[in-house]
Design an enzyme around this catalytic site. Sequence first.
Site, PDB file in Angstrom:
ATOM      1  CG  HIS A 185     -29.107  76.955  66.919  1.00  0.00           C
ATOM      2  ND1 HIS A 185     -28.136  77.160  65.960  1.00  0.00           N
ATOM      3  CD2 HIS A 185     -30.287  77.177  66.285  1.00  0.00           C
ATOM      4  CE1 HIS A 185     -28.712  77.500  64.820  1.00  0.00           C
ATOM      5  NE2 HIS A 185     -30.023  77.513  64.983  1.00  0.00           N
ATOM      6  NE  ARG A 245     -34.458  70.655  58.930  1.00  0.00           N
ATOM      7  CZ  ARG A 245     -34.956  70.650  57.694  1.00  0.00           C
ATOM      8  NH1 ARG A 245     -34.698  69.649  56.874  1.00  0.00           N
ATOM      9  NH2 ARG A 245     -35.720  71.631  57.290  1.00  0.00           N
TER      10      ARG A 245
HETATM   11  O1  LIG Z   1     -34.900  73.020  60.219  1.00  0.00           O
HETATM   12  P1  LIG Z   1     -36.064  73.477  61.024  1.00  0.00           P
HETATM   13  O2  LIG Z   1     -36.302  72.631  62.230  1.00  0.00           O
HETATM   14  O3  LIG Z   1     -37.309  73.671  60.211  1.00  0.00           O
HETATM   15  O4  LIG Z   1     -35.677  74.919  61.599  1.00  0.00           O
HETATM   16  C1  LIG Z   1     -35.346  75.992  60.749  1.00  0.00           C
HETATM   17  C2  LIG Z   1     -35.355  77.293  61.548  1.00  0.00           C
HETATM   18  O5  LIG Z   1     -34.484  77.157  62.637  1.00  0.00           O
HETATM   19  C3  LIG Z   1     -34.392  78.288  63.496  1.00  0.00           C
HETATM   20  O6  LIG Z   1     -33.465  78.018  64.494  1.00  0.00           O
HETATM   21  C4  LIG Z   1     -33.968  79.517  62.721  1.00  0.00           C
HETATM   22  O7  LIG Z   1     -32.651  79.355  62.239  1.00  0.00           O
HETATM   23  C5  LIG Z   1     -34.920  79.718  61.560  1.00  0.00           C
HETATM   24  O8  LIG Z   1     -34.497  80.851  60.806  1.00  0.00           O
HETATM   25  C6  LIG Z   1     -34.935  78.477  60.675  1.00  0.00           C
HETATM   26  O9  LIG Z   1     -35.815  78.649  59.586  1.00  0.00           O
END
Ligand SMILES: O=P(O)(O)OC[C@H]1O[C@@H](O)[C@@H](O)[C@@H](O)[C@@H]1O
Length: 274
Positions: free
Chosen positions: A140, A160
């Site tokens: 997502h 990521r």
């Molecule tokens: O890795 P980044 O882009 O900072 O996103 C991290 C964020 O993502 C969102 O979808 C959620 O899961 C948040 O709880 C998380 O902290």
Amino acid sequence: MTATLLATHRVEKPWGRHNLWPGFADPAPDQDPVGEVWFQTPGNAAPDLLIKYLFTSEKLSIQVHPDDAQAQARGLPRGKDECWLILDAEPDSTIAIGPKAPVDPETLRAAALDGSIVDLLDWKPVKAGDFFYAPSGTVHAIGAGITVLETQQNSETTYRLYDYGRPRELHLEDGIAVSDTDPYVPHPMPGKVAEDRTILVEGPKFVLERWQAGTRNLTLPQGVTGWLVPLAGEGVVDGVAFHAGECVTLEGACELHADAGSDLLFAYPGDTRI
Ligand SMILES: O=P(O)(O)OC[C@H]1O[C@@H](O)[C@@H](O)[C@@H](O)[C@@H]1O
């Protein structure tokens, strides 16, 4: 009965904002943008759930979270099912949730490496009031220009897969290993079950209810904490005043009064409404 007003923890993010949301102080122009505000329970115990506001001005990473078994196999306490109530969105804002068509892990991996994963995903237009439940394993990405109230299992394990070239760590092998490669199927939502009670989520990891103004007597089972999240309005629970933008944890038997115009979320762990 115990009602505890939670402290907030602000998290700077490259995709965050300088203009947040009513009730939240904006960071100074020379400070980094704030992307998340977390509500922290006092003490050292790590509760089952975590409530966050997310404030986006750019797309977040394309990411995935492990489930309980996968997390525990890696020595982590729990997985991360999460859900998002969209509070505000720009007219062209979108969220990606799952691939558009079934994809094999090798294709997903190659697409994450060359960036074409962006086009593999199902980007859905969003508007205020929309709600999504993303089980662990769902690839997502939350898009730009969105304010979200997130209810999640209390885990910060994010793998990521792609980050638009931003200089942050990627976790391709772990991420591909836990990614669901089939298109997303919306999670069942019981919806309105009584005049003053809507159930947005009923398991498997937590229950999320939405209430309006009024008086309620709640009794949480022994050992179960509930998170009361006033999105609009104000009120009092067990003598503790609350306002929109705050969060109060509740235990035991509590009496709640919410003023006219209130819009409240109430979350607790488990798979069945209390
Ligand atoms: O890795 P980044 O882009 O900072 O996103 C991290 C964020 O993502 C969102 O979808 C959620 O899961 C948040 O709880 C998380 O902290």
